[in-house]
Design a protein around this motif. Structure first.
Motif, PDB file in Angstrom:
ATOM      1  N   PRO A  58      27.649  23.196  65.015  1.00 61.00           N
ATOM      2  CA  PRO A  58      26.359  22.893  64.090  1.00 61.00           C
ATOM      3  C   PRO A  58      25.244  23.206  64.971  1.00 61.00           C
ATOM      4  O   PRO A  58      24.251  23.841  64.517  1.00 61.00           O
ATOM      5  CB  PRO A  58      26.639  21.261  63.886  1.00 61.00           C
ATOM      6  CG  PRO A  58      28.013  21.186  63.983  1.00 61.00           C
ATOM      7  CD  PRO A  58      28.656  21.997  64.965  1.00 61.00           C
ATOM      8  N   GLU A  59      25.426  22.955  66.390  1.00 55.67           N
ATOM      9  CA  GLU A  59      24.114  23.193  67.295  1.00 55.67           C
ATOM     10  C   GLU A  59      23.576  24.397  67.299  1.00 55.67           C
ATOM     11  O   GLU A  59      22.567  25.071  66.964  1.00 55.67           O
ATOM     12  CB  GLU A  59      24.471  22.843  68.702  1.00 55.67           C
ATOM     13  CG  GLU A  59      24.537  21.282  68.870  1.00 55.67           C
ATOM     14  CD  GLU A  59      25.751  20.595  68.150  1.00 55.67           C
ATOM     15  OE1 GLU A  59      26.750  21.154  68.034  1.00 55.67           O
ATOM     16  OE2 GLU A  59      25.490  19.292  67.810  1.00 55.67           O
ATOM     17  N   ASP A  62      22.090  25.270  64.035  1.00 52.04           N
ATOM     18  CA  ASP A  62      20.722  24.760  64.090  1.00 52.04           C
ATOM     19  C   ASP A  62      19.694  25.856  64.808  1.00 52.04           C
ATOM     20  O   ASP A  62      18.596  26.099  64.489  1.00 52.04           O
ATOM     21  CB  ASP A  62      20.527  23.336  64.454  1.00 52.04           C
ATOM     22  CG  ASP A  62      21.423  22.388  63.681  1.00 52.04           C
ATOM     23  OD1 ASP A  62      21.466  22.758  62.478  1.00 52.04           O
ATOM     24  OD2 ASP A  62      21.523  21.468  64.056  1.00 52.04           O
ATOM     25  N   GLY A  63      20.216  26.294  65.988  1.00 45.30           N
ATOM     26  CA  GLY A  63      19.506  26.982  66.894  1.00 45.30           C
ATOM     27  C   GLY A  63      19.162  28.429  66.141  1.00 45.30           C
ATOM     28  O   GLY A  63      18.269  28.932  66.231  1.00 45.30           O
ATOM     29  N   ASP A  66      16.537  27.784  63.751  1.00 50.31           N
ATOM     30  CA  ASP A  66      15.320  27.547  64.458  1.00 50.31           C
ATOM     31  C   ASP A  66      14.516  28.698  64.735  1.00 50.31           C
ATOM     32  O   ASP A  66      13.426  28.996  64.976  1.00 50.31           O
ATOM     33  CB  ASP A  66      15.497  26.633  65.627  1.00 50.31           C
ATOM     34  CG  ASP A  66      15.767  25.282  65.426  1.00 50.31           C
ATOM     35  OD1 ASP A  66      15.430  24.896  64.063  1.00 50.31           O
ATOM     36  OD2 ASP A  66      16.106  24.346  66.292  1.00 50.31           O
ATOM     37  N   GLN A  67      15.624  29.692  65.564  1.00 50.51           N
ATOM     38  CA  GLN A  67      15.234  30.989  66.114  1.00 50.51           C
ATOM     39  C   GLN A  67      14.505  31.782  64.755  1.00 50.51           C
ATOM     40  O   GLN A  67      13.577  32.464  65.071  1.00 50.51           O
ATOM     41  CB  GLN A  67      16.144  31.733  66.570  1.00 50.51           C
ATOM     42  CG  GLN A  67      16.297  31.162  68.182  1.00 50.51           C
ATOM     43  CD  GLN A  67      15.083  31.485  69.209  1.00 50.51           C
ATOM     44  OE1 GLN A  67      14.757  32.706  69.091  1.00 50.51           O
ATOM     45  NE2 GLN A  67      14.805  30.749  69.634  1.00 50.51           N
TER      46      GLN A  67
END
Lengths: 211, 201
Positions: A58-59, A62-63, A66-67
């Motif tokens: 999940p991280e 998400d990253g 975001d990017q």
């Protein structure tokens, strides 16, 4: 406590040894992997794409999203790059929502779109027609993937989830019959995608305000 | 406390790179390894497994030789930054002698930095250690992203968030480009070895 003089002597000897070991200006030392990638705004995204290839967390997703959001801001005046980023964002959201049910071809398309993005970003002197051709090839792959996902869903309806969204410059509808159920699902997906984008945008604006 | 063998006069120092996920901890170690592995005669080990008993860290050991009669061996570790790997972080922190807190300067990571710092403090407490007494430094990584138009926090902002109380040495850095990676490493080794020597005497 140790005597100050002993500690001072230790510090001096230690610093001297560390300088010898980690001196960076010695001839013959090569800078670590110098090149376009390390100077590119895509460095972080590339790391995440590689990590997603290895393990989806999940991280990482998400990253990744975001990017994409940050890069869309950086390249907002470049239509070709923006569309490629839109495609990557849609793929990321699809992977995030479908997880284990994700179509296996998704990662092939994701890697291909990223490679094309990298090529275009790192080659600023590409002609407009070359850029357009590169983009079109990726749009075609993206479109085919989307059609495969929709067909699979039509055969095996799954719980509501976010599908691959359609980027702005995409061509006509994919092959296959369009049913009322598909249209309803697409509307729901679009709604969720807009919601997600607005949330991400809010986060970005907040980060600007905090600065 | 570091592993110390008084008979052989050997000190083993454990330094942990801590911080939020994707902040650049591994990139720090990769840079050190890539640039100096021939000189430090070492191999970098990366442990990546998945499941309940997760171990996921990088490990770079090297020997800096005999200093004032003691052979000093350094072990660099990273921890997984992702929130769910706290058991691993706790495990890696066991026996830690010095810490590099790698903060991510990207504006969108502000909260992650703060949470990671709180998590570090909580995990150290379980070993009856504290950031007030341990040798540690802060590295503000990814500051170079500003040049690429990506919003990053100012050092002053991060100081306010993370170092207001501690006033520890700070290093604005770009781990990817190697900027201040070595300076960070030298400082934490120096602080940690001096601290251990002080305890021994």
């Amino acid at each position: 406590m140790a005597e100050p003089t002993k500690i001072d002597a230790l510090s001096v000897a230690l610093d001297k040894r560390l300088d010898e070991l980690f001196h960076e200006d010695e001839p013959g030392f090569v800078d670590p992997e110098p090149g376009k990638v390390e100077d590119s705004p895509l460095v972080e995204l590339k790391k995440i794409v590689l990590s997603i290839d290895w393990e989806i967390t999940p991280e990482a997703l998400d990253g990744f999203l975001d990017q994409i959001l940050l890069l869309r801001e950086v390249y907002r005046d470049d239509k070709v790059i923006t569309i490629l980023l839109q495609m990557l964002g849609s793929l990321g959201k699809y992977i995030q929502s479908s997880r284990s049910k994700v179509h296996p071809a998704t990662f092939v398309v994701l890697n291909s779109v990223f490679s094309r993005l990298e090529e275009i970003v790192n080659t600023p002197n590409l002609s407009a027609s070359t850029r357009q051709n590169l983009l079109q090839a990726e749009l075609d792959s993206f479109q085919k993937l989307r059609a495969k996902i929709m067909r699979r869903r039509a055969v095996q309806p799954v719980a509501a989830s976010v599908a691959v969204a359609r980027p702005a410059a995409q061509g006509p509808a994919a092959n296959g019959p369009v049913t009322a159920e598909m249209l309803t699902r697409m509307a729901a997906e679009l709604k969720e995608m807009i919601h997600s984008e607005m949330h991400a945008l809010r986060q970005l604006l907040l980060s600007f305000v905090r600065r | 406390m570091a592993f110390v063998n008084l008979k052989t006069k050997m000190i083993q120092v454990k330094i942990v790179y801590y911080g939020p996920g994707r902040g650049g901890k591994t990139t720090n170690l990769e840079y050190i390894y890539r640039k100096f592995h021939q000189r430090i005669h070492s191999e970098m080990v990366t442990v990546k497994t998945h499941g309940d008993r997760t171990l996921f860290f990088d490990f770079l050991p090297f020997d800096i030789g005999i200093i004032n009669g003691y052979q000093i061996k350094i072990q660099l570790y990273t921890v997984p930054g992702q929130v769910q790997y706290n058991a691993t972080r706790q495990l890696v922190l066991r026996g830690v002698d010095g810490i590099v807190f790698v903060a991510d300067a990207m504006a969108v990571r502000r909260e992650n930095n703060i949470q990671s710092m709180k998590n570090l403090q909580a995990n150290l407490t379980s070993y009856r250690k504290s950031l007030d007494t341990l040798p540690w430094v802060i590295q503000y990584n990814k500051l170079d992203l500003r040049e690429q138009g990506i919003p990053v926090m100012s050092v002053a902002q991060m100081e306010q968030d993370l170092n207001r109380r501690f006033k520890r040495p700070v290093f604005p850095a770009s781990a990817l480009k190697g900027a201040n990676v070595v300076a960070t490493l030298k400082k934490i080794i120096s602080l940690t070895v001096t601290s251990i020597r002080s305890e021994l005497a």
